[in-house]
Design an enzyme around this catalytic site. Structure first.
Site, short mmCIF file in Angstrom:
data_model
loop_
_atom_site.label_atom_id
_atom_site.label_comp_id
_atom_site.label_asym_id
_atom_site.label_seq_id
_atom_site.Cartn_x
_atom_site.Cartn_y
_atom_site.Cartn_z
CG LEU A 162 -2.02 -1.04 1.09
CD1 LEU A 162 -2.44 -1.22 2.77
CD2 LEU A 162 -2.94 -0.51 0.46
N GLY A 163 2.00 1.01 0.69
CA GLY A 163 3.10 2.39 0.79
C GLY A 163 4.26 1.69 1.09
CB THR A 164 7.56 1.81 -0.10
OG1 THR A 164 6.70 0.61 -0.59
CG2 THR A 164 8.99 1.04 0.16
CB ALA A 165 8.13 4.74 4.93
CB SER A 166 13.11 5.64 5.19
OG SER A 166 12.40 6.01 6.52
CG LEU A 167 13.05 3.44 8.88
CD1 LEU A 167 12.69 3.84 10.58
CD2 LEU A 167 14.23 3.33 8.70
CD GLN A 169 7.92 -3.54 1.05
OE1 GLN A 169 8.66 -2.85 0.95
NE2 GLN A 169 7.46 -4.29 0.55
CG ASP A 316 7.25 11.04 9.61
OD1 ASP A 316 7.49 12.11 8.87
OD2 ASP A 316 7.62 9.95 9.21
#
Length: 517
Positions: A162-167, A169, A316
């Protein structure tokens, strides 16, 4: 002698052998991804810093360029081109090393009002397009942390995140009992790489700071070192989510997804699945007939409550972490990603409230005093600009920022001046109370959302925050009052100030309806 040489050879071979075994173990643990090896990551970062340093030195810091008129169109164009090249090279490094480097890149992309626009705009792509882990890696983490095969726990898992972040997903999944959940899974190599990455950044930033005094980002590395361990512990994130839900429960329009603790570990977080549009998805908001000014006002109310009343602030708030959902002729805000919170001490909260109040009233002695208390001294004017995202002309003009609307070009003017004041901005960031740093980021992200929604002219969030400032400060004054007479006088002052704010807001609403500038 022979015996000594022999032992030296044995020790040397043992060292090489140990290094080789360590390298193979590291590669095996990270699915033979070469970029996960510490020395490779360090080399990538060192090469990028060298490339950027040489490019600046050759194109911007050579003698003939330094002699140019710093305000000329030719110089400004050259500076912008150099910044753009440096930003793209830095983005390439972030995508190559991933993990903590992505996190720092996202932080840079959030500082709209504090860094050159070329770096901010280039890094913003990392908020929504961070590199993703393969489904195989995701299943490996699930298997290791939950102690079962994923198929035993989940009826299905969507292969596309659904979404990917730095640390990490997030994947949508369905449990065997039919409940739909969102599963946040940490990237496999992030935790192991974070220690090396932070030491690498610290070393390279110290070098860059010596080469280019204008670019002093030690404060960013210090904050990252402090925050990353917290963000890597999903148990901490789950507790933060429950605390946020508890302290903001009186907002019927706010929703925090429930945590499934039996399926949560330090690297896996399972929560209730909720649908909605991102808070900057103007098409979804307009199609759903959501009132954008009311949306901005609720955001301001939510963050003001966290800042001034509880000192527990979601730090954030980029668009991927705040959703909006239309429901029953109204809408609700869905707050996600609770890994990073700023915890503000009571003394600092009061200083921050006083700073806003003194800026709104343009009380110069009070602005200087609070700025001095916060550690920035004679840079009070710049601190005021950084907190509000307004130019000093707007703050110090007739009526101050509460009465003056931000002009269409004010953000552009602010960003154009950033390179001129970069050494001063870095001085503020280095000297100011550490609790202020996450608030800068939070403020900038919220302002960015307002600009996208085109509600910044109405200043709904600003006026909501102004009212909260008034209530927070006068509440403290009432608590300190020496008697009933003084307490009643304070109550009258508070009521009068809040009444003035409501009148100013009403006037703004009328001028907007009538179409006045």
């Amino acid at each position: 002698m022979f015996r000594g040489i022999k032992w030296k050879k044995i020790l040397k071979l043992s060292a090489y052998g140990g290094a080789g075994v360590g390298l193979i173990s590291s590669l095996h643990a990270n699915n033979y991804d070469v970029t996960s090896v510490g020395i490779v990551r360090f080399a990538n970062a060192a090469k990028a810093v060298l490339d950027i340093s040489v490019y600046y030195k050759k194109n911007l810091y050579k003698t003939e360029v330094k002699l140019m008129d710093q305000e000329s169109e030719e110089y400004l164009k050259l500076k912008s081109e150099v910044h753009q090249w440096g930003a793209e090279r830095l983005l390439k490094l972030c995508c190559l090393n991933k993990g903590v480097f992505i996190k720092v890149g996202q932080h840079i992309g959030a500082l709209d009002y504090l860094l050159p626009v070329e770096y901010v705009n280039t890094m913003k792509v990392l908020h929504s397009k961070a590199p993703k882990s393969s489904l195989k890696d995701v299943y490996t983490v699930l298997r290791q942390d939950l102690g079962k095969e994923p198929e035993e726990i989940f009826k299905s898992i969507d292969p596309e995140p659904l979404g990917t972040a730095s640390l990490a997903q997030v994947h949508k999944a369905v449990l065997h009992d039919g409940r739909t959940v969102a599963v946040k899974v940490q990237h496999a190599s992030v935790r192991g790489n974070s220690i090396v990455d932070l030491k690498t950044m610290e070393f390279l930033v110290s070098i860059v700071s010596r080469l280019f005094p204008d670019f002093r980002f030690e404060w960013l590395v210090k904050e990252t070192k402090r925050n990353i361990p917290l963000e890597l512990d999903f148990h901490n994130e789950g507790k933060n989510a429950e605390k946020a839900d508890r302290i903001l429960v009186h907002f019927p329009w706010l929703f925090v997804p429930k945590i499934y603790w039996n399926l949560t570990t330090p690297r896996v977080l399972t929560m209730e699945f909720v649908e909605g549009g991102q808070i900057n998805d103007v098409e979804y908001i307009e199609k759903s007939k959501i009132n954008k000014v009311q949306l901005s006002s609720r955001l301001g109310d939510m963050y003001s409550e966290m800042i001034f009343k509880h000192g527990f602030v979601h730090a954030d708030p980029h668009p991927g972490n705040i959703l909006v959902q239309a429901c029953n002729n109204d809408f609700r805000i869905i707050l996600l990603d609770h890994g990073l919170y700023a915890e503000l001490e009571p003394k600092f909260r009061r200083q921050y409230a006083r700073l806003w109040l003194s800026i709104m009233n343009f009380d110069m002695p009070a602005i200087k005093q609070v700025a001095n208390d916060l550690g920035v001294g004679d840079l009070y004017w710049l601190l005021s600009c950084m907190v509000t995202g307004r130019t000093w002309e707007s703050i110090s003009g007739a009526g101050g920022i509460t009465k003056s609307k931000p002009g269409a070009d004010e953000k552009k003017v602010f960003q154009q001046r950033i390179p001129q004041f970069l050494p001063h901005i870095n001085a503020v960031l280095s000297r100011v109370d550490r609790q202020m740093l996450l608030l800068f980021k939070t403020n900038d992200l919220l302002r960015g959302i307002e600009h996208t929604l085109k509600t910044h002219g109405r200043r709904a969030a600003l006026l909501t925050m102004a009212a909260r400032c008034v209530q927070a400060e006068y509440s403290e004054q009432r608590r300190e009052a020496l008697g009933t007479l003084q307490r009643n006088a304070i109550i009258i002052c508070e009521v009068w100030t809040l009444f003035k704010l409501k009148i100013w807001y009403l006037m703004l609403s009328i001028t907007d309806i009538l179409g006045f500038a």
